[in-house]
Motif scaffolding. Structure first.
Motif, PDB file in Angstrom:
ATOM      1  N   PRO A 189       0.765  -1.265   0.262  1.00 18.25           N
ATOM      2  CA  PRO A 189      -0.089  -0.182   0.092  1.00 18.25           C
ATOM      3  C   PRO A 189       0.747   1.232   0.123  1.00 18.25           C
ATOM      4  O   PRO A 189       0.346   2.201  -0.389  1.00 18.25           O
ATOM      5  CB  PRO A 189      -0.805  -0.152   1.151  1.00 18.25           C
ATOM      6  N   GLU A 190       2.120   1.286   0.553  1.00 22.26           N
ATOM      7  CA  GLU A 190       2.973   2.760   0.558  1.00 22.26           C
ATOM      8  C   GLU A 190       3.838   2.461  -0.697  1.00 22.26           C
ATOM      9  O   GLU A 190       4.555   3.691  -0.703  1.00 22.26           O
ATOM     10  CB  GLU A 190       3.818   2.555   1.776  1.00 22.26           C
ATOM     11  N   LEU A 191       3.803   1.399  -1.464  1.00 22.10           N
ATOM     12  CA  LEU A 191       4.885   1.588  -2.755  1.00 22.10           C
ATOM     13  C   LEU A 191       4.508   2.923  -3.527  1.00 22.10           C
ATOM     14  O   LEU A 191       3.286   3.128  -3.978  1.00 22.10           O
ATOM     15  CB  LEU A 191       4.479   0.418  -3.650  1.00 22.10           C
ATOM     16  N   SER A 192       5.476   3.654  -3.671  1.00 23.63           N
ATOM     17  CA  SER A 192       5.399   4.842  -4.490  1.00 23.63           C
ATOM     18  C   SER A 192       6.313   4.947  -5.930  1.00 23.63           C
ATOM     19  O   SER A 192       6.120   5.765  -6.817  1.00 23.63           O
ATOM     20  CB  SER A 192       5.895   6.245  -3.729  1.00 23.63           C
ATOM     21  N   LYS A 193       7.407   4.113  -5.798  1.00 23.45           N
ATOM     22  CA  LYS A 193       8.167   4.051  -6.978  1.00 23.45           C
ATOM     23  C   LYS A 193       8.588   2.703  -7.432  1.00 23.45           C
ATOM     24  O   LYS A 193       9.019   1.723  -6.357  1.00 23.45           O
ATOM     25  CB  LYS A 193       9.485   4.711  -6.585  1.00 23.45           C
ATOM     26  N   LYS A 229      -0.623   4.863  -3.625  1.00 21.35           N
ATOM     27  CA  LYS A 229       0.354   5.835  -3.497  1.00 21.35           C
ATOM     28  C   LYS A 229       1.436   5.888  -4.614  1.00 21.35           C
ATOM     29  O   LYS A 229       2.484   6.620  -4.346  1.00 21.35           O
ATOM     30  CB  LYS A 229       0.834   5.810  -2.089  1.00 21.35           C
ATOM     31  N   ILE A 230       1.388   4.948  -5.512  1.00 26.35           N
ATOM     32  CA  ILE A 230       2.329   4.838  -6.639  1.00 26.35           C
ATOM     33  C   ILE A 230       2.611   6.462  -7.239  1.00 26.35           C
ATOM     34  O   ILE A 230       1.504   6.812  -7.443  1.00 26.35           O
ATOM     35  CB  ILE A 230       2.061   3.738  -7.466  1.00 26.35           C
ATOM     36  N   ARG A 231       3.834   6.594  -7.334  1.00 26.68           N
ATOM     37  CA  ARG A 231       3.798   8.043  -7.979  1.00 26.68           C
ATOM     38  C   ARG A 231       4.897   8.058  -9.253  1.00 26.68           C
ATOM     39  O   ARG A 231       5.052   8.552  -9.871  1.00 26.68           O
ATOM     40  CB  ARG A 231       4.620   9.066  -6.962  1.00 26.68           C
ATOM     41  N   LEU A 232       5.487   6.713  -9.340  1.00 26.05           N
ATOM     42  CA  LEU A 232       6.588   6.673 -10.497  1.00 26.05           C
ATOM     43  C   LEU A 232       6.549   5.226 -10.825  1.00 26.05           C
ATOM     44  O   LEU A 232       6.651   4.418 -10.088  1.00 26.05           O
ATOM     45  CB  LEU A 232       8.117   7.349 -10.025  1.00 26.05           C
ATOM     46  N   ILE A 233       6.364   5.045 -12.044  1.00 26.43           N
ATOM     47  CA  ILE A 233       6.804   3.808 -12.713  1.00 26.43           C
ATOM     48  C   ILE A 233       7.445   3.947 -14.206  1.00 26.43           C
ATOM     49  O   ILE A 233       7.367   4.667 -15.001  1.00 26.43           O
ATOM     50  CB  ILE A 233       5.358   3.114 -13.349  1.00 26.43           C
ATOM     51  N   ASP A 234       8.544   3.245 -13.833  1.00 21.79           N
ATOM     52  CA  ASP A 234       9.567   3.044 -15.150  1.00 21.79           C
ATOM     53  C   ASP A 234       9.590   1.907 -15.754  1.00 21.79           C
ATOM     54  O   ASP A 234      10.083   0.958 -15.488  1.00 21.79           O
ATOM     55  CB  ASP A 234      10.876   3.601 -14.535  1.00 21.79           C
ATOM     56  N   LEU A 235       9.097   2.065 -17.129  1.00 14.56           N
ATOM     57  CA  LEU A 235       8.994   1.089 -18.039  1.00 14.56           C
ATOM     58  C   LEU A 235      10.028   0.786 -19.263  1.00 14.56           C
ATOM     59  O   LEU A 235       9.717   0.285 -20.245  1.00 14.56           O
ATOM     60  CB  LEU A 235       7.623   0.669 -18.508  1.00 14.56           C
ATOM     61  N   GLU A 236      11.017   1.887 -18.950  1.00 18.43           N
ATOM     62  CA  GLU A 236      11.706   2.217 -20.245  1.00 18.43           C
ATOM     63  C   GLU A 236      12.614   0.760 -20.803  1.00 18.43           C
ATOM     64  O   GLU A 236      12.790  -0.126 -20.052  1.00 18.43           O
ATOM     65  CB  GLU A 236      12.854   3.104 -19.926  1.00 18.43           C
ATOM     66  N   LYS A 237      12.587   0.643 -22.066  1.00 20.21           N
ATOM     67  CA  LYS A 237      13.195  -0.604 -22.905  1.00 20.21           C
ATOM     68  C   LYS A 237      12.589  -1.837 -22.576  1.00 20.21           C
ATOM     69  O   LYS A 237      13.162  -2.976 -22.366  1.00 20.21           O
ATOM     70  CB  LYS A 237      14.635  -0.452 -22.502  1.00 20.21           C
ATOM     71  N   THR A 238      11.170  -1.830 -22.331  1.00 21.17           N
ATOM     72  CA  THR A 238      10.545  -2.949 -22.120  1.00 21.17           C
ATOM     73  C   THR A 238       9.517  -3.393 -23.257  1.00 21.17           C
ATOM     74  O   THR A 238       9.724  -2.363 -24.177  1.00 21.17           O
ATOM     75  CB  THR A 238       9.403  -2.900 -21.273  1.00 21.17           C
ATOM     76  N   ASP A 239       9.173  -4.334 -23.661  1.00 17.56           N
ATOM     77  CA  ASP A 239       8.464  -4.722 -24.942  1.00 17.56           C
ATOM     78  C   ASP A 239       6.894  -4.708 -24.699  1.00 17.56           C
ATOM     79  O   ASP A 239       6.186  -5.158 -25.710  1.00 17.56           O
ATOM     80  CB  ASP A 239       8.796  -6.127 -25.353  1.00 17.56           C
ATOM     81  N   ILE A 240       6.660  -3.974 -23.626  1.00 18.38           N
ATOM     82  CA  ILE A 240       4.954  -4.159 -23.892  1.00 18.38           C
ATOM     83  C   ILE A 240       4.142  -3.119 -24.595  1.00 18.38           C
ATOM     84  O   ILE A 240       4.912  -2.225 -25.151  1.00 18.38           O
ATOM     85  CB  ILE A 240       4.768  -3.483 -22.211  1.00 18.38           C
ATOM     86  N   GLU A 259      -2.537   9.409  -7.926  1.00 20.98           N
ATOM     87  CA  GLU A 259      -1.215   9.942  -7.333  1.00 20.98           C
ATOM     88  C   GLU A 259       0.060   9.983  -8.246  1.00 20.98           C
ATOM     89  O   GLU A 259       0.916  10.471  -8.179  1.00 20.98           O
ATOM     90  CB  GLU A 259      -0.765   9.344  -5.986  1.00 20.98           C
ATOM     91  N   MET A 260      -0.234   9.134  -9.494  1.00 22.44           N
ATOM     92  CA  MET A 260       0.954   9.028 -10.423  1.00 22.44           C
ATOM     93  C   MET A 260       1.359  10.132 -10.772  1.00 22.44           C
ATOM     94  O   MET A 260       0.527  11.199 -11.387  1.00 22.44           O
ATOM     95  CB  MET A 260       0.463   8.011 -11.283  1.00 22.44           C
ATOM     96  N   ASP A 261       2.653  10.590 -10.744  1.00 22.36           N
ATOM     97  CA  ASP A 261       3.290  11.632 -11.078  1.00 22.36           C
ATOM     98  C   ASP A 261       4.357  11.733 -12.459  1.00 22.36           C
ATOM     99  O   ASP A 261       4.669  12.400 -13.198  1.00 22.36           O
ATOM    100  CB  ASP A 261       4.159  12.349  -9.885  1.00 22.36           C
ATOM    101  N   ILE A 262       4.913  10.452 -12.499  1.00 19.87           N
ATOM    102  CA  ILE A 262       6.111  10.220 -13.428  1.00 19.87           C
ATOM    103  C   ILE A 262       5.781   8.808 -14.110  1.00 19.87           C
ATOM    104  O   ILE A 262       5.742   8.067 -13.294  1.00 19.87           O
ATOM    105  CB  ILE A 262       7.382  10.402 -12.941  1.00 19.87           C
ATOM    106  N   LEU A 263       5.686   8.998 -15.439  1.00 20.51           N
ATOM    107  CA  LEU A 263       5.732   7.639 -16.088  1.00 20.51           C
ATOM    108  C   LEU A 263       6.633   7.723 -17.280  1.00 20.51           C
ATOM    109  O   LEU A 263       6.732   8.565 -18.052  1.00 20.51           O
ATOM    110  CB  LEU A 263       4.153   7.534 -16.810  1.00 20.51           C
ATOM    111  N   ASN A 264       7.522   6.817 -17.290  1.00 24.20           N
ATOM    112  CA  ASN A 264       8.715   6.640 -18.289  1.00 24.20           C
ATOM    113  C   ASN A 264       8.515   5.483 -19.105  1.00 24.20           C
ATOM    114  O   ASN A 264       8.427   4.189 -18.775  1.00 24.20           O
ATOM    115  CB  ASN A 264       9.870   6.439 -17.596  1.00 24.20           C
ATOM    116  N   LEU A 265       8.234   5.764 -20.597  1.00 20.04           N
ATOM    117  CA  LEU A 265       7.929   4.760 -21.347  1.00 20.04           C
ATOM    118  C   LEU A 265       9.012   4.771 -22.461  1.00 20.04           C
ATOM    119  O   LEU A 265       8.550   4.308 -23.727  1.00 20.04           O
ATOM    120  CB  LEU A 265       6.423   4.928 -22.066  1.00 20.04           C
ATOM    121  N   ASN A 266       9.957   5.387 -22.157  1.00 20.69           N
ATOM    122  CA  ASN A 266      10.934   5.834 -23.423  1.00 20.69           C
ATOM    123  C   ASN A 266      11.505   4.351 -24.060  1.00 20.69           C
ATOM    124  O   ASN A 266      11.556   3.444 -23.227  1.00 20.69           O
ATOM    125  CB  ASN A 266      12.205   6.352 -22.601  1.00 20.69           C
TER     126      ASN A 266
END
Length: 660
Positions: free
Chosen positions: A410-414, A438-449, A463-470
């Motif tokens: 429940p407290e996971l933010s990154k 409370k998740i605020r950042l997910i980094d999925l860079e260089k995945t195949d989704i 609460e999501m603030d930063i999303l990286n799909l590069n």
């Protein structure tokens, strides 16, 4: 000059020999002056800070003597780093305290200074000297016993990379220091420590001892050092030394809180056990990065490990799963940060651990190539409800079925999943289901989704603030739409660089009205129409827009919406950008734009001059390698906007490659 408090001269050519009384200033004869006041002038008598930093290498002893006479009386901070002083000419001055109030003296990189010269400089310092920095000098320390004063107030002593420093010399220096010495830096020195027993032992109360990179220090030397300061040590750093830890004698380290042993390739399980056994129950941090520790044979150390909050095992290639379980049994109860990045654990034997890491806040598993889905599930099962950061980037997990083994977080933010090439749409769904609100950042860079498999998720994350799909090469417009449906409500940073999106598949149902940073670099499939749709969704809040290496022209059928808050626009290498399209971009942000990057575009100099005149608050312009912009254009622009910083590389008609 009477109220001058501070002078800082960076990369100057100061010699000091011409410093003297100002015209009309009466020279003090010395009659009736305060005790300790050097004869000289009253010029700059109030000066408290003098920094002659970054290669004042022309400053020599005569200049130093003049400086001390003129403004030494009230100096509290004196930086002479990288100068050419030796200190020896101070011996010819009239005896007395020329620096009565000095608190900090920096002599780092003064390669001409000798033991005798350093002693001479210290002899004119007052009793308040608390910080002495003499790194990268050639002192041995062996002549300090001849100095007729002590350094009772010294709290910080920095001797980093003093390669000539000897065992005997270090003991001579420490004998001149008092119990107030708290921090001692000896990084990169080369003394082995074998001769610390010579002469009377110093009485110091060192709180922090840093011996990192002393590749001659072995167990015998460490043994001798402990005789001097073991009872008071709170922080001990021995990274990249040659110790094994198997000391001849045992000492009690009752106050030790931080033990740093990274890159100690000779450290053995027995040696680690020996050092840990000497610690009290106040130990809070253990750093074992890049060692050969396996984790075995530590079972008898429960008392010393019980308070450990940070355990660094990064790149411990010999760490086994059973060894990890051993560590968890010893310090799991209070553990807050656990770094297992780059190890060869699978995590599956964690099933044999019956406890829980109820206080764990950060778990790093980056680049653990053998980590399995089951192992990750087991680690998350025992992780408490306080976990805030989870990094599984660079692993081979799929993510599938993890939710069956783990409790919710429940407290996971990154959440870092970057470079997880095997992660599936279903696996991503399972991991997302485990996350709390409370998740605020997910980094999925260089995945195949592709993102399309997230259609089953009904949960939304506000609460999501930063999303990286590069560099998510398989990401589609439909998939992006699903991702934004789940995470898009309060995003401030959206990175879509080097994806295959067109932009056409988004619509007004995707609310991105809080995005401030939009990264679209290298999106070769992005169309002008798609860009317009994206900007209509989030244009009003944008502060930074990166379109570098895209094929947009800016002059499509749809007009670019007003970018009323845009401050940074990056159009680097947009070779299809037209003058008309460029004007469209600028007209939408002309009141707020501060940084404009247009390098390697085909924009004409005429249009650039016209556009820049409309940008009232533009501060920085990068037009490098623009074939249609000449040096004449840039010189005219500079003459009209003298405060504008113009950065560029080599171009056909420019005068040079430097900043204009």
């Amino acid at each position: 000059m009477q109220n001058l408090k501070r002078i800082e001269l960076n990369s100057s050519c100061v010699q000091g020999i011409a410093i003297g009384p100002a015209p009309g200033t009466r020279i003090d004869t010395g009659l009736g002056r305060d005790p300790g006041q050097a004869p000289g002038t009253k010029l700059a008598s109030s000066l408290q800070v003098l920094k002659l930093v970054s290669s004042c290498e022309r400053l020599q002893d005569p200049g130093l003597c003049n400086i001390l006479r003129v403004c030494g009386r009230n100096l509290r901070f004196l930086d002479l780093g990288e100068s050419s002083i030796s200190g020896l000419e101070i011996l010819n001055l009239e005896k007395g305290i020329l620096l009565p109030l000095i608190e900090t003296l920096n002599l780092e990189y003064c390669t001409n200074i000798s033991d005798k010269g350093l002693c001479a400089i210290l002899s004119v310092c007052g009793p308040n000297l608390s910080n002495l920095l003499i790194s990268e000098t050639d002192i041995t320390g062996e002549e300090f016993d001849e100095m007729d004063r002590t350094l009772e107030s010294l709290q910080l002593l920095v001797l980093d990379c003093c390669f000539a420093l000897t065992d005997v010399g270090l003991m001579c220096i420490l004998r001149k220091c008092g119990r107030n010495l708290k921090t001692l830096y000896l990084r990169g020195t080369l003394f082995p420590g074998f001769n610390f027993d010579s002469g009377p032992a110093p009485t110091i109360g060192v709180d922090s001892l840093n011996l990192n990179y002393n590749q001659r220090l072995q167990d015998k030397g460490l043994n001798c050092l402990f005789k001097t300061c073991a009872p008071t040590l709170r922080i001990l750093s021995l990274g990249l030394t040659r110790i094994s830890g198997e000391l001849e004698k045992s000492f009690f380290l009752p106050r030790l809180e931080v033990l740093n042993l990274p890159l100690c390739k000779g450290l053995t399980e027995r040696g680690l056990s020996h050092i840990i056994s000497m610690c009290g129950n106040g130990l809070r941090t253990i750093d074992l990065r890049n060692t050969t520790i396996t984790g075995a044979n530590l079972i008898y150390l429960a008392g010393s490990f019980s308070g450990v909050a940070t355990l660094q095992l990064l790149n411990c290639k010999h760490l086994t799963d059973s060894g990890l379980v051993q560590f968890l049994r010893l310090c799991g109860a209070n553990l807050r940060r656990l770094d297992l990045g780059g190890t060869n654990i699978s995590g599956e034997e964690v099933s044999h651990f019956s406890g829980f890491l109820d206080n764990l806040e950060s778990l790093n598993l980056f680049n653990c190539k053998l980590l399995s889905d089951q192992g990750l599930g087991q680690l998350l099962r025992i992780s408490g409800r306080r976990l805030e950061l989870l990094n599984v980037g660079g692993t081979n997990i799929t993510g599938e079925n993890v939710s069956r083994l783990t409790r919710s977080l429940p407290e996971l933010s990154k959440l870092y999943l970057d470079r997880c090439r095997n992660i599936t749409e279903q696996g991503l769904c399972d991991l997302i289901q485990v996350c709390g609100d409370k998740i605020r950042l997910i980094d999925l860079e260089k995945t195949d989704i592709s993102g399309e498999g997230l259609i089953e998720i009904t949960k939304k994350f506000f609460e999501m603030d930063i999303l990286n799909l590069n560099s998510c090469r398989n990401l589609t417009d439909c998939g992006l739409k699903e991702i934004l449906r789940i995470f898009g409500f309060n995003l401030s940073v959206l990175s879509l660089g080097e994806t295959g999106i067109l932009g056409d598949g988004l619509d007004s149902s995707n609310i991105l009205d809080r995005v401030e940073h939009l990264i679209l670099f290298g999106c070769k499939e992005l169309t002008d129409t798609g860009l317009c749709i994206i900007l209509k969704i989030c244009g009003s809040s944008l502060k930074e827009l990166d379109l570098s290496r895209t094929l947009v022209s800016g002059s499509g059928p749809d007009k670019i919406c007003t970018l009323s808050n845009l401050q940074v626009l990056n159009l680097l290498h947009c070779q299809d950008l037209t003058d008309q399209g460029f004007q469209e971009f600028i007209s939408s942000a002309k009141r707020t734009l501060k940084t404009l990057i247009i390098g390697r575009t085909n924009i004409s100099g005429r249009i650039l001059l016209q556009v820049v005149t409309e940008l009232q608050i533009l501060e920085r312009l990068d037009p490098f390698n623009c074939p249609n912009i000449t040096g004449k254009d840039l010189r005219r622009l500079k003459s009209e906007r003298s405060n504008l910083k113009i950065f560029r590389f080599k171009q056909s008609n420019s005068l040079n490659q430097n900043q204009t």
